[in-house]
Design a protein around this motif. Structure first.
Motif, PDB file in Angstrom:
ATOM      1  N   LYS A  41      48.561  38.003  47.349  1.00  0.00           N
ATOM      2  CA  LYS A  41      49.273  38.871  47.152  1.00  0.00           C
ATOM      3  C   LYS A  41      48.525  40.414  47.328  1.00  0.00           C
ATOM      4  O   LYS A  41      47.262  40.467  47.573  1.00  0.00           O
ATOM      5  N   PRO A  42      48.947  41.561  47.322  1.00  0.00           N
ATOM      6  CA  PRO A  42      48.016  42.682  47.635  1.00  0.00           C
ATOM      7  C   PRO A  42      46.819  43.191  46.291  1.00  0.00           C
ATOM      8  O   PRO A  42      47.233  42.451  45.443  1.00  0.00           O
ATOM      9  N   VAL A  43      46.118  43.562  46.734  1.00  0.00           N
ATOM     10  CA  VAL A  43      44.855  43.860  45.577  1.00  0.00           C
ATOM     11  C   VAL A  43      45.218  45.146  45.081  1.00  0.00           C
ATOM     12  O   VAL A  43      45.906  45.819  45.816  1.00  0.00           O
ATOM     13  N   LYS A  44      44.868  45.123  43.970  1.00  0.00           N
ATOM     14  CA  LYS A  44      45.036  46.273  42.831  1.00  0.00           C
ATOM     15  C   LYS A  44      44.027  47.306  43.001  1.00  0.00           C
ATOM     16  O   LYS A  44      42.727  46.949  43.156  1.00  0.00           O
ATOM     17  N   LEU A  70      37.568  49.842  44.668  1.00  0.00           N
ATOM     18  CA  LEU A  70      37.392  48.450  44.572  1.00  0.00           C
ATOM     19  C   LEU A  70      38.957  47.811  44.665  1.00  0.00           C
ATOM     20  O   LEU A  70      39.922  48.421  44.216  1.00  0.00           O
ATOM     21  N   GLY A  71      39.117  46.718  45.202  1.00  0.00           N
ATOM     22  CA  GLY A  71      40.328  45.940  45.353  1.00  0.00           C
ATOM     23  C   GLY A  71      40.244  44.539  44.472  1.00  0.00           C
ATOM     24  O   GLY A  71      39.556  43.848  44.890  1.00  0.00           O
ATOM     25  N   ILE A  72      41.181  44.534  43.512  1.00  0.00           N
ATOM     26  CA  ILE A  72      41.127  43.517  42.659  1.00  0.00           C
ATOM     27  C   ILE A  72      42.095  42.499  42.775  1.00  0.00           C
ATOM     28  O   ILE A  72      43.519  42.659  42.776  1.00  0.00           O
ATOM     29  N   PRO A  73      41.949  41.364  43.405  1.00  0.00           N
ATOM     30  CA  PRO A  73      42.839  40.553  43.710  1.00  0.00           C
ATOM     31  C   PRO A  73      43.521  39.721  42.514  1.00  0.00           C
ATOM     32  O   PRO A  73      42.960  39.872  41.378  1.00  0.00           O
ATOM     33  N   THR A  74      44.607  38.990  42.658  1.00  0.00           N
ATOM     34  CA  THR A  74      45.118  38.081  41.339  1.00  0.00           C
ATOM     35  C   THR A  74      44.196  37.108  41.170  1.00  0.00           C
ATOM     36  O   THR A  74      43.433  36.836  41.963  1.00  0.00           O
ATOM     37  N   VAL A  75      44.412  36.357  39.831  1.00  0.00           N
ATOM     38  CA  VAL A  75      43.179  35.589  39.458  1.00  0.00           C
ATOM     39  C   VAL A  75      43.519  34.469  40.342  1.00  0.00           C
ATOM     40  O   VAL A  75      42.529  33.725  40.747  1.00  0.00           O
ATOM     41  N   ALA A 105      43.126  41.498  35.204  1.00  0.00           N
ATOM     42  CA  ALA A 105      44.075  41.035  36.076  1.00  0.00           C
ATOM     43  C   ALA A 105      44.565  41.786  37.336  1.00  0.00           C
ATOM     44  O   ALA A 105      44.140  43.008  37.384  1.00  0.00           O
ATOM     45  N   GLY A 106      45.133  41.354  38.199  1.00  0.00           N
ATOM     46  CA  GLY A 106      45.356  41.964  39.530  1.00  0.00           C
ATOM     47  C   GLY A 106      46.972  42.262  39.320  1.00  0.00           C
ATOM     48  O   GLY A 106      47.589  42.764  38.018  1.00  0.00           O
TER      49      GLY A 106
END
Length: 462
Positions: free
Chosen positions: A100-103, A117-122, A67-68
């Motif tokens: 939204k910002p990436v995690k 890594l930058g994880i975006p929201t789904v 999840a983001g």
């Protein structure tokens, strides 16, 4: 207020204002090609088309992932989409959508460093994937044949085979270009100017810009990203290829023999002197025109038989150049197997066998095309020794050892003697009754897949 990055082209936002006043209506020859590729419709309509969004959803679901920053899982995505589908589409269509910002996630590299890594929201992943699918139909025909990373029906193996072909043609010196933190240093304004050559809808360009500048969340702290295409996003690989396609076209125009896989680029020449000249000119272009940073320490001119490319080196043979896994790849897999079969892990033997199968299947599917028969046979014997040791350690008590040895066909007398031995786990599992009783057939029954046989099958089909 976000400052504009400096580029040698006119500022992208200035062009965007022209598009808002009617420039978007103009259609060049390339623009006509774009319309033909997505049908006689606007790009935004193609992106938001039901079939395209459905395909994007299936791709996101298949890829799984974490999840983001909003905590929404892949499983929770479908109910959310059913309830908010129309509003999500309308937000993109009207330009009100803000990603939204990436995690920020860090994963270890094989060399001991960390990859960011930058994880975006789904939901953002779904939108990025929808954009990527449409843009891919536009840009895939523009990419040249020497580029292999993040492209459909292309693989690292194909890139390696082309490198072998160049070596066989006499190009036995390689310029190994290393771009420092490539994905984190892509210049946004330069990238948007490149995209604006083929994309004439300001709404689509603005959407891509928002993906690039959505920000990064690190420990509840929002950090602005003024450059880079965060690894982990569905659109990032395509944008990275579009950016480096400028470099590909330059190399092609100069007649160079080269292979590029993502940011790993090898250029093949016939002499070290030519290689030194090519390295200097490429560095000047990458740093001057594309605003990237070339790692001067890791970028070298050398022999493909020693330099690592995608985990392999070239091995000259009488039948021509072949591939062989680099020494580091062999050391890493042995260390990984050693960790899995560590005798104090306290896991069941079934689970250990499953982990070994999982790791070795993936490793052999990638590295199995390389010459390493001697290494694989040695690794196979060593690994079986480790598994016998693990099983012997699991039996622990003398009574359990006796019972299990008898089940494996050892006489009660011999079983009693070996169960009471003072030899260490490693020593006893390498010879005598223990080694004899846990023969290959027994290990296979317990779930061990002989890696030497797997390798022979893969290599013979190569």
């Amino acid at each position: 207020m976000r400052k504009s990055q400096k580029t040698e082209l006119a500022d992208y936002r200035q062009r965007n204002r022209l598009e808002a006043k009617g420039y978007a209506g103009a259609r060049s020859t390339i623009g006509g090609e774009v319309n033909q590729l997505v049908g006689e419709t606007k790009l935004m309509d193609a992106i938001l088309k039901r079939n395209n969004l459905n395909d994007a959803y299936l791709r996101i679901k298949r890829n799984k992932g974490v999840a983001g920053i909003d905590g929404m899982s892949i499983k929770a995505m479908l109910p959310y989409l059913k309830e908010h589908r129309e509003s999500l589409i309308e937000a993109v269509r009207t330009g009100h959508y803000q990603p939204k910002p990436v995690k920020r996630v860090r994963i270890p590299k094989p060399n001991g460093g960390q990859r960011k890594l930058g994880i975006p929201t789904v939901i953002d992943r779904l939108r990025q994937q929808a954009v990527a699918q449409v843009l891919n139909r536009i840009y895939e025909p523009k990419f040249i044949d020497n580029s292999y990373g993040f492209r459909p029906q292309r693989s690292a193996h194909q890139a390696l085979l082309r490198a072998c072909r160049y070596y066989n043609e006499g190009y036995k010196v390689v310029v190994d270009l290393d771009m420092k933190q490539y994905f984190d240093t892509v210049n946004h304004d330069k990238l948007m100017a490149i995209l604006a050559r083929d994309i004439h809808e300001s709404m689509v360009l603005r959407l891509i810009r928002r993906f690039l500048t959505s920000g990064i969340m690190v420990n509840q702290l929002l950090i602005a990203n003024e450059q880079g295409t965060p690894q982990g996003g569905n659109l990032s690989p395509l944008l990275a290829n579009i950016y480096l396609n400028e470099f590909d076209q330059l190399l092609k125009a100069r007649g160079h023999k080269f292979v590029r896989y993502a940011d790993d680029c090898n250029i093949y020449v016939k002499s070290k002197r030519a290689g030194t000249r090519v390295l200097a000119s490429c560095t000047k272009y990458l740093e001057g025109k594309l605003k990237l940073t070339v790692n001067q320490v890791k970028s070298i001119v050398g022999s493909p038989t020693k330099q690592k490319f995608l985990g392999f080196c070239i091995s000259p043979t009488k039948q021509g150049a072949r591939l062989r896994p680099h020494r580091q790849a062999k050391l890493r897999i042995k260390a990984k197997l050693k960790q899995i079969t560590k005798r104090n892990r306290g896991r069941s033997l079934d689970l250990i066998m499953h982990e070994v199968r999982q790791v070795m299947t993936g490793w052999l599917n990638y590295y199995g095309i390389g010459r390493m028969k001697e290494f694989i046979h040695g690794l196979n014997q060593w690994l079986k020794h480790r598994l016998r040791q693990y099983a012997w350690k699991q039996w622990k008590k003398i009574g359990t050892k006796i019972v299990n040895l008898i089940k494996l066909g050892i006489s009660r007398h011999d079983a009693w003697i070996w169960a009471n031995t003072r030899k260490g786990y490693w020593a006893i599992s390498g010879h005598g009754v223990v080694n004899y009783s846990m023969k290959n057939e027994v290990l296979a029954r317990w779930g061990y897949q002989d890696i030497a046989q797997q390798y022979e099958h893969i290599y013979s089909n190569y």
